[in-house]
Enzyme design. Structure first.
Site, PDB file in Angstrom:
ATOM      1  N   GLY A 163      -3.735  -8.600  -4.129  1.00  0.00           N
ATOM      2  CA  GLY A 163      -4.428  -9.243  -4.955  1.00  0.00           C
ATOM      3  C   GLY A 163      -3.480  -9.827  -5.837  1.00  0.00           C
ATOM      4  N   GLU A 164      -3.750  -9.417  -7.222  1.00  0.00           N
ATOM      5  CA  GLU A 164      -2.942 -10.321  -8.058  1.00  0.00           C
ATOM      6  C   GLU A 164      -2.444  -9.205  -9.296  1.00  0.00           C
ATOM      7  OE1 GLU A 164      -0.280 -12.717 -10.290  1.00  0.00           O
ATOM      8  OE2 GLU A 164      -1.954 -11.607 -11.519  1.00  0.00           O
ATOM      9  N   SER A 165      -1.030  -8.655  -9.104  1.00  0.00           N
ATOM     10  CA  SER A 165      -0.797  -7.682  -9.658  1.00  0.00           C
ATOM     11  C   SER A 165      -0.894  -7.699 -11.510  1.00  0.00           C
ATOM     12  CB  SER A 165       0.724  -7.163  -9.465  1.00  0.00           C
ATOM     13  OG  SER A 165       1.540  -8.348  -9.789  1.00  0.00           O
ATOM     14  N   CYS A 193       0.908  -4.930  -1.083  1.00  0.00           N
ATOM     15  CA  CYS A 193       1.423  -6.152  -1.669  1.00  0.00           C
ATOM     16  C   CYS A 193       1.242  -5.857  -3.399  1.00  0.00           C
ATOM     17  CB  CYS A 193       0.344  -7.346  -1.042  1.00  0.00           C
ATOM     18  SG  CYS A 193       1.342  -8.731  -1.324  1.00  0.00           S
ATOM     19  N   ILE A 205       1.290 -12.262   2.329  1.00  0.00           N
ATOM     20  CA  ILE A 205       0.755 -13.291   1.653  1.00  0.00           C
ATOM     21  C   ILE A 205       1.190 -13.464   0.466  1.00  0.00           C
ATOM     22  CG2 ILE A 205      -1.571 -14.186   0.601  1.00  0.00           C
ATOM     23  CD1 ILE A 205      -3.051 -12.635   2.854  1.00  0.00           C
ATOM     24  N   ARG A 206       1.850 -14.401   0.006  1.00  0.00           N
ATOM     25  CA  ARG A 206       2.522 -14.647  -1.255  1.00  0.00           C
ATOM     26  C   ARG A 206       3.227 -13.367  -1.493  1.00  0.00           C
ATOM     27  NH1 ARG A 206       0.173 -16.800  -6.280  1.00  0.00           N
ATOM     28  NH2 ARG A 206       2.093 -17.037  -6.590  1.00  0.00           N
ATOM     29  N   HIS A 224      -0.364  -6.790   4.329  1.00  0.00           N
ATOM     30  CA  HIS A 224      -1.672  -6.312   4.370  1.00  0.00           C
ATOM     31  C   HIS A 224      -2.055  -6.035   5.608  1.00  0.00           C
ATOM     32  CE1 HIS A 224      -3.200  -8.625   0.627  1.00  0.00           C
ATOM     33  NE2 HIS A 224      -1.920  -9.246   0.624  1.00  0.00           N
ATOM     34  N   GLU A 273      -4.609  -4.229   6.126  1.00  0.00           N
ATOM     35  CA  GLU A 273      -6.010  -4.400   6.246  1.00  0.00           C
ATOM     36  C   GLU A 273      -6.629  -5.578   6.824  1.00  0.00           C
ATOM     37  OE1 GLU A 273      -4.478  -4.850   3.665  1.00  0.00           O
ATOM     38  OE2 GLU A 273      -5.135  -6.270   2.394  1.00  0.00           O
TER      39      GLU A 273
END
Ligand code: GLN
Length: 184
Positions: free
Chosen positions: A47-49, A79, A133-134, A168, A170
């Site tokens: 997600g966004e850390s 991630c 992803i990013r 990722h 998942e």
């Protein structure tokens, strides 16, 4: 087996689906109250850390999660989850949980190249699909061991029962990594 999945933001539902396919029970950690139950392991999703770190502090979840990891509860960070585990973030003074001896570089592949798919060998598991992803990668390690590299960059590490992945698992159909984590 009961696994808590941090469900503040990001790709947590996909982890829950993987756990169900592995025959494990998943429950969502959204607030401190959810954490006051017994469980066998923890997943910190992508997600966004920065957002996740902020929410963990605001919800008073940072300290209890850190303590449970230190006391030996197995954890898998994917991630952004890996960034939460890192003792250092490259070019950044922020430390979130800081339980794992890795230095991570956020958005390490640049904005354009940050998302790609590949297959690579992971120690103890074999060849696995990897969706980035990013993505961050692991710049260096202290107490952790590298268990996968892609193009010369470390993309997975393990330290005892802590597992950190830049990608990722998942989002692919292979259950191999979740099964490996459940064995921990
Ligand atoms: N770039 C994100 C961060 O720094 C991580 C991306 C991800 O989890 N897919 O938090």
């Amino acid at each position: 087996m009961k696994i808590g999945v941090l469900a503040l933001q990001g790709a947590f539902i996909e982890h829950e689906k993987m756990l169900a396919q592995c025959g494990a029970e998943a429950f969502e950690i959204r607030q401190l109250q959810d954490f006051q139950t017994s469980f066998d392991g923890l997943i910190l999703p992508g997600g966004e850390s920065t957002t996740m770190g902020k929410l963990l502090n605001e919800l008073s979840l940072m300290e209890p999660i850190r303590e449970s990891i230190k006391s030996g509860v197995p954890v898998m960070g994917t991630c952004a989850g890996m960034i939460l585990l890192a003792e250092h973030i490259f070019n950044d003074d922020t430390v979130h949980l800081g339980t794992m001896g890795i230095t991570v570089r956020r958005n390490a592949y640049g904005r354009q190249l940050g998302s790609f798919h590949t297959n690579a060998y992971m120690k103890g598991i074999g060849n696995v699909p990897m969706t980035f992803i990013r993505a961050p990668y692991i710049e260096s390690l202290t107490t952790a061991n590298a268990i996968a590299t892609v193009d010369g960059h470390i993309v997975a590490a393990q330290e005892g029962k802590q597992l950190a992945l830049a990608f990722h698992p998942e989002l692919d159909s292979s259950l191999a990594i979740h099964e490996y984590f459940l064995k921990l």
